[in-house]
Design a protein around this motif. Structure first.
Motif, short mmCIF file in Angstrom:
data_model
loop_
_atom_site.label_atom_id
_atom_site.label_comp_id
_atom_site.label_asym_id
_atom_site.label_seq_id
_atom_site.Cartn_x
_atom_site.Cartn_y
_atom_site.Cartn_z
N LEU A 24 0.83 -1.21 0.00
CA LEU A 24 0.00 0.00 0.00
C LEU A 24 0.86 1.26 0.00
CD1 LEU A 24 -2.78 -1.11 2.53
CD2 LEU A 24 -2.97 -0.89 0.05
N ARG A 25 2.00 1.22 0.69
CA ARG A 25 2.89 2.39 0.68
C ARG A 25 3.37 2.70 -0.74
NH1 ARG A 25 5.51 -0.32 5.07
NH2 ARG A 25 4.70 0.44 7.08
N ASP A 26 3.55 1.67 -1.54
CA ASP A 26 4.00 1.88 -2.92
C ASP A 26 2.96 2.62 -3.74
OD1 ASP A 26 6.34 0.55 -2.37
OD2 ASP A 26 5.66 -1.38 -3.18
N LEU A 27 1.70 2.58 -3.31
CA LEU A 27 0.61 3.21 -4.06
C LEU A 27 0.26 4.60 -3.53
CD1 LEU A 27 -1.85 0.17 -4.32
CD2 LEU A 27 -0.42 1.09 -6.16
N LEU A 28 0.61 4.90 -2.27
CA LEU A 28 0.08 6.07 -1.59
C LEU A 28 1.18 7.02 -1.16
CD1 LEU A 28 -2.56 4.23 0.64
CD2 LEU A 28 -2.97 5.45 -1.50
N PRO A 29 0.81 8.27 -0.89
CA PRO A 29 1.80 9.24 -0.40
C PRO A 29 2.37 8.84 0.95
CG PRO A 29 -0.23 10.32 -1.08
CD PRO A 29 -0.51 8.86 -1.07
N ALA A 30 3.50 9.44 1.30
CA ALA A 30 4.16 9.11 2.57
C ALA A 30 3.27 9.40 3.76
CB ALA A 30 5.48 9.88 2.68
N ALA A 31 2.36 10.39 3.65
CA ALA A 31 1.50 10.76 4.77
C ALA A 31 0.32 9.82 4.96
CB ALA A 31 0.99 12.19 4.56
N ALA A 32 0.13 8.89 4.04
CA ALA A 32 -1.04 8.01 4.11
C ALA A 32 -0.91 7.03 5.27
CB ALA A 32 -1.20 7.25 2.80
N SER A 33 -2.05 6.69 5.84
CA SER A 33 -2.11 5.64 6.87
C SER A 33 -2.46 4.33 6.18
CB SER A 33 -3.17 5.99 7.91
OG SER A 33 -3.34 4.92 8.81
N VAL A 34 -1.67 3.29 6.43
CA VAL A 34 -1.85 2.04 5.70
C VAL A 34 -2.10 0.85 6.62
CG1 VAL A 34 -0.49 2.80 3.72
CG2 VAL A 34 0.65 1.66 5.65
N ALA A 35 -2.34 1.09 7.90
CA ALA A 35 -2.47 -0.02 8.85
C ALA A 35 -3.86 -0.61 8.87
CB ALA A 35 -2.08 0.45 10.25
N ALA A 69 -4.98 9.97 1.97
CA ALA A 69 -4.18 11.20 2.14
C ALA A 69 -4.04 11.99 0.86
CB ALA A 69 -2.81 10.84 2.71
N GLY A 70 -5.14 12.18 0.15
CA GLY A 70 -5.12 13.02 -1.05
C GLY A 70 -4.74 12.29 -2.31
N ALA A 71 -4.43 11.01 -2.23
CA ALA A 71 -4.01 10.27 -3.43
C ALA A 71 -5.14 10.17 -4.44
CB ALA A 71 -3.54 8.87 -3.04
N GLY A 72 -6.37 10.14 -3.96
CA GLY A 72 -7.49 10.06 -4.89
C GLY A 72 -7.61 11.27 -5.78
N GLU A 73 -7.38 12.44 -5.22
CA GLU A 73 -7.45 13.66 -6.02
C GLU A 73 -6.34 13.69 -7.07
OE1 GLU A 73 -8.00 13.47 -2.88
OE2 GLU A 73 -9.98 14.37 -2.62
#
Length: 707
Positions: free
Chosen positions: A328-339, A345-349
C-alpha cells in the motif's frame, strides 16, 4: 395441504367487488388483474354495474361461465360468507380475502374452507403479487426484482416494498397473509424455496404459532441459496410468562426468536429500513465469510468513524501485515495511513485510479473478509465535470472486480452523494452503495452474521426421560441419572433422620426445604452448617416451614469455582430451548445469558459460552485457574438433549452449577413437568394423599418473583 398454484400463477381470476372508484380496493384489484389479462382469464363481478374499466361484469360468481382458479374478495364484511358459499358451489377452491372485520363470521368461514378443502389468504390481506407470472392483486404497484415479501401486516409489507423500490430493489413476490385464517406465512415460505426468481425473503411476523415449522422452512430457504430477513415486534411472550424458573424470567421473547434465526440461518432486523439495507447487499453479493473488514477512505475522520462503527456492529478491522502495508505504501503518499483504516491522504485527487488499486490489493491479500470504501467517490464527476470520465473508469474497474477471483470479498461503498450518475453507475455494476456510513456498516454487520448458514441439527441420541415427581430430591435423582454430578446428600423428614444425615456426610453442610422451588426467597436454604450449629438450624426451619421432605447436602467448598446456570424450557411456539448464563443468587441481576433451540451439539454449546459477558471468568480471572470447560459443555448438551427428547417436561433448571478446574457440580435444581401432566398426576393421586406443607401464599409469592 400444499400451497395452491392458484396463489402463484392462476389460469383465471375473478375480482368480486370490482369498481371504477380509485379510492376502493375493488379498483386496484381489478386494474391489477386486467394487467395480466393476456396471460389468464379475468372476470369482474359487481351486482350493480354492467361494466367496470371497460370490461363487462357478472352479478355473482355463480354467473361466471366456469369456476375461476382464484377469487379475490373485496366486498363488505356481511357479504363475504354468501360470496364464498356461492363460489364454493361453483367449484372455486382458492380465495384472496381483502375484507377485514369479519368478527364471528371468521369461525364459520374457516369451517366452510376446511369442509370443502379450499384455501384462503386473509382475511384482512393487502393482496398478493408475482412479478414472473404478471399477477397483481394488491393496492399500489411493484417494481419487479428478487426480493420476496411475506408479511402479517399488509402495510409493513407495503412499506418494505416502497423502501426497496426507492433503493433500486425490486420484488419477486408479495404476500400479505393478514389474519392467517387458513394460509399462513409458513405456507408461503415453503412455496418460495423452489422459486427461481427469489433471492432474498423479507418476513414480517407478529406471532409464531407454528414456530418449529417456520424454522424448518427458513432453513430450507437457506439451503436453497436464499436468505431470509425477519422483522418482528416481539413474539412468544406468553411462554415466557408461564415459566416458573429463573431462566424463564431472564430470557425475552426475542431471545428465543433470535435463537430460531440462528438455527435456521436467518437474520432478525429491527426496522423496515434495516431489512431493506441488508437486502440491498444480499441482492448483489454473498455474505462475507468472516468478520474482518478493511476500511478505505479519502478522509482520516471518515475512516476513523467507519472503523468505530464497524467495531460497534460486530466487525473487526485488523491491523494489516507488514507485507500488505508495504504494497500500500507503494501506491500512496508518505503521509497516508496504511495499517487499517487506510487513509488515502489526497491520493485520490491526484489519481482517481488509486481507489480501485487499493481495493484490489486489499481484496487479494487474504487478510480481510469485506471492504468498506468511504468518502468522496461518487462526487467527483458531479462537482467537476472534467472528472466524469476518470471517475466512470474507476467505477467500471470496481464493478469488474465483482466477477473476479476476489469477488468473495464484498465491497460496500459509502458515498457522500446520494444519487449522482457515478452512484447510479455503481449500482448498475451491482456494487452496494449507501449515502451514510452508518447505513453501510449497519448493513454489512448484519449480513456478516448470516455467513454461518443454518445450524446442523444434532443427531437424536438421547431417549426421553420419565417425568420426575415434584421436589428437589426427585430433581437430584433425575439429574444424577443423566450423568450430571451433584454433592453427596441425604433425604430427611424429622430430627432423628437429620442427625443421622449429619453424621454420615462431610461438613460443612447445606440444609434445604426440598419442596420449595426458589429457596433463597423463603429462607428455605441454609449453608455452612457444622455439627455444633446444624441441629438448631434444622429445628428453626422445621418449625417455620412445617413437615416435609428436607435435603441435607455436602457443601461445595472448592476454591476458584464459577457459578453458572443451565436452563431448558419448552417454548410455546418454538419448542425446546436451552439457556446458559451467569448463575447464583444474582443471576437475574446480571441478566447474562445465551439461548439456543434445543438440542445443541458441543460446538454450539461452546459458542453459547463465548457469547456471555462473563466468559473470561471461565478462562481464569485474577490468578484463578481456568475451569473445566468440557464438563460444563457436557452438562449443557445433556440438558438440551433431555428437554428435546422429553415432551412431558416443561422446565429444567440447574442454578447454580459450580464449575472449577476439576469438574462441574450442580448444587441446586428445579425440574417442572408440563401443566397438563401436573393436572393428570394430581387427578391420579388418592384422596387425602400427604403433601409437604407449603402455604398457597408462599407458592404464589415464588411465582410472582420469577415473573
Amino acid at each position: 395441504m400444499s400451497f395452491p398454484q392458484a396463489f402463484v400463477d392462476p389460469s383465471s381470476v375473478a375480482v368480486v367487488g370490482a369498481t371504477e372508484d380509485r379510492a376502493k380496493w375493488g379498483h386496484w384489484l381489478a386494474t391489477g388483474a386486467l394487467a395480466g389479462a393476456d396471460r389468464r382469464q379475468v372476470w369482474l363481478v359487481n351486482r350493480r354495474a354492467a361494466q367496470v374499466l371497460g370490461q363487462s361484469c357478472r352479478p355473482t360468481v355463480g354467473d361466471l361461465p366456469r369456476a375461476p382458479d382464484l377469487v379475490a374478495l373485496c366486498v363488505p364484511p356481511p357479504h363475504v360468507l354468501p360470496v364464498v358459499r356461492d363460489a364454493l358451489a361453483k367449484g372455486c377452491r382458492a380465495f384472496l380475502a381483502i375484507t377485514a372485520g369479519l368478527g364471528a363470521d371468521e369461525t364459520e368461514l374457516a369451517a366452510l374452507l376446511r369442509a370443502s378443502g379450499a384455501r384462503m389468504i386473509g382475511p384482512n390481506s393487502l393482496g398478493l403479487f408475482n412479478a414472473a407470472a404478471r399477477l397483481r392483486l394488491a393496492w399500489g404497484t411493484f417494481t419487479p426484482g428478487r426480493l420476496a415479501i411475506v408479511s402479517q401486516s399488509g402495510q409493513v409489507g407495503s412499506e418494505i416494498a416502497g423502501l426497496g423500490a426507492r433503493a433500486g430493489l425490486g420484488v419477486s413476490r408479495f404476500y400479505s397473509v393478514g389474519n392467517q385464517l387458513d394460509v399462513g406465512a409458513v405456507d408461503v415460505l415453503e412455496s418460495l424455496v423452489s422459486d427461481e426468481h427469489t433471492g432474498t425473503v423479507a418476513l414480517y411476523l407478529e406471532s409464531f404459532a407454528d414456530g418449529a415449522r417456520i424454522v424448518t422452512a427458513l432453513a430450507a430457504l437457506r439451503r436453497a441459496g436464499k436468505h431470509a430477513l425477519l422483522l418482528t415486534t416481539g413474539a412468544s411472550e406468553g411462554s415466557r410468562l408461564l415459566a416458573r424458573s429463573h431462566t424463564g424470567s431472564m430470557t425475552s421473547s426475542l431471545d428465543v426468536v433470535d435463537a430460531a434465526c440462528r438455527a435456521a440461518g436467518a437474520l432478525r432486523v429491527a426496522t423496515p429500513r434495516e431489512l431493506v439495507d441488508a437486502a440491498r447487499v444480499l441482492d448483489v453479493t454473498a455474505p462475507p465469510r468472516g468478520h474482518r473488514v478493511a476500511v478505505v477512505s479519502d478522509s482520516g475522520g471518515q475512516g476513523g468513524i467507519a472503523a468505530d462503527l464497524a467495531a460497534d456492529r460486530g466487525l473487526r478491522a485488523p491491523v494489516f501485515s507488514e507485507p500488505l502495508r508495504a504494497r500500500l505504501r507503494d501506491l500512496l503518499p508518505a503521509a497516508a495511513s496504511v495499517a487499517n483504516p487506510v487513509d488515502l491522504a489526497g491520493a485520490g485527487e491526484a489519481d482517481l485510479r488509486v481507489y480501485a488499486q487499493v481495493t484490489e490489493v486489499v481484496a487479494a491479500s487474504g487478510e480481510v473478509d469485506s471492504i468498506v470504501l468511504s468518502g468522496y467517490l461518487g462526487c467527483y464527476g458531479e462537482d467537476s465535470p472534467s472528472l466524469v470520465d476518470a471517475e466512470s473508469a474507476v467505477i467500471d474497474r470496481l464493478g469488474r472486480r465483482q466477477g473476479s477471483e476476489t469477488a468473495h470479498v464484498p465491497l460496500i461503498v459509502h458515498s457522500m452523494s446520494a444519487a449522482s450518475p457515478a452512484v447510479t453507475r455503481l449500482r448498475e455494476h451491482r456494487v452496494p452503495v449507501f449515502d451514510t456510513v452508518d447505513a453501510a456498516l449497519g448493513a454489512l454487520g448484519r449480513v456478516t452474521r448470516l455467513g454461518a448458514g443454518p445450524r446442523p441439527a444434532p443427531a437424536a441420541e438421547r431417549i426421553g426421560a420419565a417425568v420426575p415427581a415434584p421436589g428437589y430430591w426427585a430433581a437430584r435423582t433425575f439429574l444424577t441419572e443423566l450423568g450430571i454430578a451433584m454433592p453427596g446428600a441425604r433425604r430427611v423428614t424429622d430430627a432423628a433422620g437429620f442427625a443421622a444425615a449429619c453424621a454420615a456426610l462431610r461438613p460443612p453442610l447445606v440444609l434445604k426445604a426440598g419442596w420449595i422451588e426458589h429457596k433463597s426467597e423463603h429462607r428455605a436454604v441454609r449453608t455452612g452448617l457444622d455439627p455444633a450449629t446444624a441441629d438448631a438450624v434444622f429445628r428453626e426451619m422445621y418449625e417455620r416451614l412445617g413437615p416435609g421432605e428436607y435435603v441435607v447436602e455436602e457443601q461445595d467448598t472448592r476454591p476458584g469455582v464459577v457459578e453458572l446456570l443451565i436452563g431448558a424450557r419448552r417454548d410455546r411456539d418454538f419448542g425446546p430451548t436451552v439457556t446458559v448464563g451467569h448463575g447464583g443468587v444474582l443471576a437475574e441481576l446480571w441478566q447474562d445469558v445465551a439461548v439456543e433451540l434445543a438440542p445443541v451439539d458441543r460446538r454450539t454449546a461452546a459458542g453459547m459460552l463465548d457469547r456471555l459477558r462473563s466468559r473470561r471468568l471461565l478462562d481464569g480471572w485474577r490468578g484463578q485457574p481456568p475451569v473445566d470447560l468440557d464438563a460444563l459443555i457436557d452438562a449443557v448438551v445433556t440438558v438440551s438433549e433431555t428437554i428435546a427428547a422429553s415432551p412431558g417436561l416443561a422446565d429444567i433448571e440447574i442454578n447454580p452449577i459450580r464449575v472449577g478446574s476439576e469438574g462441574a457440580l450442580a448444587v441446586d435444581a428445579l425440574v417442572v413437568p408440563r401443566a397438563e401432566d401436573v393436572v393428570a398426576r394430581a387427578a391420579s393421586e388418592p384422596s387425602g394423599a400427604h403433601r409437604p406443607r407449603t402455604t398457597t401464599e408462599e407458592q404464589e409469592t415464588s411465582r410472582e418473583h420469577v415473573h
